[in-house]
Every structure is written in structure tokens, then in C-alpha cells.
Design a protein around this motif. Structure first.
Motif, PDB file in Angstrom:
ATOM      1  N   VAL A  46      -7.539 -30.639   8.612  1.00 12.09           N
ATOM      2  CA  VAL A  46      -7.791 -29.522   7.704  1.00 12.09           C
ATOM      3  C   VAL A  46      -8.960 -28.708   8.228  1.00 12.09           C
ATOM      4  O   VAL A  46     -10.032 -29.262   8.509  1.00 12.09           O
ATOM      5  N   ARG A  47      -8.756 -27.411   8.377  1.00 11.82           N
ATOM      6  CA  ARG A  47      -9.861 -26.578   8.870  1.00 11.82           C
ATOM      7  C   ARG A  47      -9.790 -25.183   8.246  1.00 11.82           C
ATOM      8  O   ARG A  47      -8.727 -24.706   7.855  1.00 11.82           O
ATOM      9  N   PHE A  48     -10.954 -24.576   8.179  1.00 12.46           N
ATOM     10  CA  PHE A  48     -11.126 -23.216   7.647  1.00 12.46           C
ATOM     11  C   PHE A  48     -11.323 -22.273   8.816  1.00 12.46           C
ATOM     12  O   PHE A  48     -12.126 -22.539   9.719  1.00 12.46           O
ATOM     13  N   ASP A  49     -10.586 -21.169   8.811  1.00 10.13           N
ATOM     14  CA  ASP A  49     -10.651 -20.231   9.939  1.00 10.13           C
ATOM     15  C   ASP A  49     -10.901 -18.822   9.414  1.00 10.13           C
ATOM     16  O   ASP A  49     -10.400 -18.444   8.350  1.00 10.13           O
ATOM     17  N   VAL A  50     -11.681 -18.058  10.168  1.00 11.65           N
ATOM     18  CA  VAL A  50     -11.970 -16.668   9.822  1.00 11.65           C
ATOM     19  C   VAL A  50     -11.562 -15.778  10.991  1.00 11.65           C
ATOM     20  O   VAL A  50     -12.090 -15.918  12.096  1.00 11.65           O
ATOM     21  N   ALA A  51     -10.618 -14.871  10.752  1.00  8.21           N
ATOM     22  CA  ALA A  51     -10.210 -13.887  11.765  1.00  8.21           C
ATOM     23  C   ALA A  51     -11.052 -12.633  11.572  1.00  8.21           C
ATOM     24  O   ALA A  51     -11.092 -12.072  10.468  1.00  8.21           O
ATOM     25  N   ARG A  52     -11.735 -12.194  12.637  1.00  4.38           N
ATOM     26  CA  ARG A  52     -12.625 -11.037  12.535  1.00  4.38           C
ATOM     27  C   ARG A  52     -12.225  -9.897  13.477  1.00  4.38           C
ATOM     28  O   ARG A  52     -12.273  -8.738  13.089  1.00  4.38           O
ATOM     29  N   ALA A  53     -11.906 -10.212  14.717  1.00  2.00           N
ATOM     30  CA  ALA A  53     -11.535  -9.181  15.690  1.00  2.00           C
ATOM     31  C   ALA A  53     -10.234  -8.506  15.245  1.00  2.00           C
ATOM     32  O   ALA A  53      -9.380  -9.158  14.615  1.00  2.00           O
ATOM     33  N   PRO A  54     -10.064  -7.219  15.544  1.00  2.00           N
ATOM     34  CA  PRO A  54      -8.866  -6.503  15.072  1.00  2.00           C
ATOM     35  C   PRO A  54      -7.550  -7.185  15.432  1.00  2.00           C
ATOM     36  O   PRO A  54      -6.651  -7.277  14.583  1.00  2.00           O
ATOM     37  N   HIS A  55      -7.425  -7.683  16.658  1.00  5.01           N
ATOM     38  CA  HIS A  55      -6.164  -8.325  17.033  1.00  5.01           C
ATOM     39  C   HIS A  55      -5.984  -9.655  16.295  1.00  5.01           C
ATOM     40  O   HIS A  55      -4.862 -10.036  15.953  1.00  5.01           O
ATOM     41  N   GLU A  56      -7.092 -10.362  16.019  1.00  2.00           N
ATOM     42  CA  GLU A  56      -7.004 -11.598  15.242  1.00  2.00           C
ATOM     43  C   GLU A  56      -6.622 -11.300  13.798  1.00  2.00           C
ATOM     44  O   GLU A  56      -5.804 -12.005  13.196  1.00  2.00           O
TER      45      GLU A  56
END
Length: 387
Positions: free
Chosen positions: A195-205
């Protein structure tokens, strides 16, 4: 009668850089009125296109935008053929206008003057932050003209004070017993994978994570009701344009909770100045017994509290939201406010009465729908064969 549109500035005619510069200086943040968001909404979102703008400009620097309020006619907003302008709705439930921090009162004067140059007799500020500095600026300038704003309805919704330690905030809100139960669910969830928490920040992400969010949202109750973003071409086009564009400025993130390689919850978070805005949440309902939406919100709380650039977060949820209200214990006052543009105007009384009658009619219709659904569920349960 509707306000003549030709006397208003088309929203797309406002220079994006002037708009962004104002947003950077705004006395009160509103991520839903950032140009990258509202221009995308105005281009394609269902029922939210074709808005205009009231603009206020600096007396000292005529090219300096100091106030901006997206608007539409009261007919388009509420199906009332009366001479008033209403806040343009930016999909998120916050329509607080942008006022320059250094010229807030002059900006409010400029917006009111711009409204008076149309045939409008009143302004309807929908989903307005009613206790913030923008409302205070309007109240001050209205008082000088012998006018007063009229509250039509108000409520409080969940917000987060993100200046404290995340774990301490959660412990104070939920208590030891509830947190222990949520940890137990998380341990059981881990039996299906890491189980993990992820944050997409870059436009392509952000663009890639957004597609996962859209799929999750459509797989749940919003999809069953036909209100998921991806189910309507205009809504899907707006969010696919807005999210990566705002990510270019560090103003949009997609948060995700993953189990192994599968995303079981995802949400869209906007950022404006030092405030975050929790736009929408989608979950994989196959994991409902583990409370994936709650688990994601716990991680988001820790994430925001650990970010020195964020001091608060607006849930932009309803007043009695069962999931987020117990977690984010702060409250933000939101309401609809009618602003008369002229003193002792009987037409404003008519507008106010019509808006109140409309609200009461909609509330009655909603209660009727809920009653019919409850009756339908009871009837279905009664007809089920006994085993």
C-alpha cells in the motif's frame, strides 16, 4: 429580462497573463478561478460555457487588472428572466471573485461599476466565501453607497488547518480508537499488495494519473447516476485541458492510493497561494470494505500538513459530508449573496423573492426524490423471496 451580453467582456477576451498576475496578488485564494481552470471550464464544460467577465482596472496603471468576476445571466444560471448577473460557476463549489490584495476595496468598486454599466440591477454571488476579506471589501464599499448585501442561504463545510503536525491533527479529529480501526483496515488492505500513497505533479504525470482517476470515478455511484466527468465529452475535455495546464504552474496534483500496481482511490487537488482545494474523489468500490476514500484522505491530510507552502485546505464538499467532515474539523462559511446595485430598487425585491422561491422549490423536489427512492428500496426489499 436577461442582461444584454454585448455590454459584457467575453471571458476569453481577458488576457491570461493579466488574469494570472491578479490571481497571484489576490486577497483571497480561489483555485477554481485560476485562468487555466476557468478558461477550460468556459470552453467546454456542460452548462458552464459562454461566460462573461466583470473586470476592474487600476486608476494608476490602466493595464493592471485588480478585480475579476466571471458572470452569466440569471436566466442561464437559474432560469429566471430577471435583470441580474450571477457568478459563473467553475465546476468547483467556490465562486469568490479575485480582488487585488493591495486594492481590494477599489477592485470591489470597479466590479460593481462594471455591473452597473450593463442592464443588471443586482449581482448574485453564488457559493461565496461569506466571512473572508473579499466579502468584507464588498460590504465596506456597499455601505458607503447606502447599500447592503442580502444573504440568501449559507452553510459551513469542512476545511483543514494544515499548519499543525498531520498525525496530531488526525488524532485530535478521530481519536485513538478510530485511528486504530483504520490502521487495522490498512493492514488488511496490505494483504492484497504493498500500500502506498503517490502524488503526480509534473504535467505528463498528472495527465496519466488523471485518466486513472476518471476511470475510477465512472466505476462508482457517479457513473451509475451519469454524473462522472468522463461520461460527458465537454466535461472530459475541460478536465483533460485544465489539470495538466495547472500542473505546469504547480497548481494541480493528482493523489492516488495504490495497492500493488492497482490504484484503488484517486483525487484531484488544486493549489492557489497557500490553500489547497480538494476537487473530486474516485474509488474502486471492490475495496469498499477497507474505506479507500478515507485512507486516501488521511494520506492527503499528512501530505498537506507536511508541505510548508500550504496552510489550509478547502474540502469544497457539501455541508454534511459523511466522509470528510469527521476528518477535517475546521469549517468554512459559504453562501449565496445578493448584492443590489441601486438603493431602494423594487426590482431587487422581486429578484430576491424569486430566488428564494426557486430554492424552496428545488429543496421540495429533492425531498420528493429521496422519498420515492426510499419507498422503492423498501418495496424491493419486501418483494425479495425469503430464504
Amino acid at each position: 429580462m436577461p442582461v444584454p451580453a454585448e455590454q459584457l467582456v467575453p471571458l476569453d477576451a481577458v488576457l491570461p497573463q493579466a488574469w494570472q498576475d491578479l490571481a497571484d496578488r489576490a486577497v483571497e485564494p480561489n483555485g477554481y478561478y485560476l485562468p487555466g481552470w476557468e478558461r477550460a471550464v468556459n470552453a467546454s464544460a456542460r452548462g458552464r460555457t459562454g461566460n462573461s467577465a466583470l473586470c476592474a482596472w487600476s486608476d494608476d496603471q490602466p493595464s493592471r487588472l485588480i478585480g475579476l468576476m466571471p458572470v452569466t445571466s440569471l436566466w442561464k444560471a437559474c432560469k429566471l428572466p430577471l435583470p441580474a448577473l450571477a457568478s459563473g460557476h467553475p465546476y468547483g463549489t467556490l465562486c469568490t471573485p479575485l480582488l487585488d490584495h493591495d486594492d481590494a476595496e477599489r477592485a470591489a468598486v470597479g466590479l460593481l461599476d462594471a455591473a452597473r454599466q450593463t442592464a443588471a440591477r443586482a449581482l448574485l454571488l453564488r457559493d461565496m466565501s461569506v466571512a473572508g476579506p473579499v466579502m468584507q471589501a464588498f460590504e465596506t464599499v456597499l455601505r458607503r453607497d447606502g447599500l447592503r448585501p442580502r444573504s440568501l442561504q449559507s452553510y459551513e463545510r469542512a476545511c483543514l488547518d494544515a499548519t499543525g503536525d498531520g498525525e496530531a491533527v488526525l488524532h485530535e479529529a478521530l481519536g485513538t480508537k478510530k485511528l486504530k480501526e483504520l490502521r487495522r483496515l490498512r493492514h488488511r488492505l496490505a494483504e492484497h499488495g504493498e500500500v502506498r500513497f503517490d502524488v503526480a505533479r509534473a504535467p505528463h504525470e498528472v495527465a496519466a494519473a488523471l485518466e486513472t482517476f476518471l476511470t475510477l470515478e465512472a466505476s462508482g455511484w457517479k457513473g451509475h447516476r451519469g454524473t462522472a466527468l468522463i461520461q460527458h465529452d465537454g466535461d472530459a475535455a475541460f478536465i483533460r485541458r485544465a489539470a495538466p495546464d495547472l500542473a505546469e504552474q504547480g497548481a494541480c496534483e493528482i493523489i492516488s492510493l495504490l495497492v500493488g500496481d492497482s490504484t484503488i482511490a484517486a483525487g484531484v487537488v488544486l493549489r492557489h497561494q497557500r490553500r489547497a482545494f480538494f476537487f473530486k474523489l474516485g474509488v474502486d468500490e471492490r475495496f469498499a470494505k477497507y474505506s479507500p476514500g478515507v485512507q486516501l484522505t488521511l494520506d492527503l491530510t499528512r501530505h498537506l500538513c507536511s508541505d510548508p507552502l500550504i496552510s489550509s485546505a478547502d474540502s469544497t464538499a457539501g455541508p454534511d459530508h459523511p466522509m470528510i467532515n469527521p476528518i477535517w474539523r475546521g469549517r468554512l462559511a459559504i453562501g449565496d449573496v445578493l448584492i443590489p446595485l441601486y438603493p431602494r430598487d423594487p426590482i431587487v425585491e422581486l429578484i430576491q423573492s424569486a430566488l428564494i422561491a426557486r430554492r424552496e422549490g428545488l429543496a421540495l423536489a429533492r425531498r420528493a426524490v429521496h422519498l420515492m427512492r426510499a419507498v422503492g428500496k423498501n418495496r424491493t426489499a419486501t418483494l425479495q423471496p425469503r430464504r
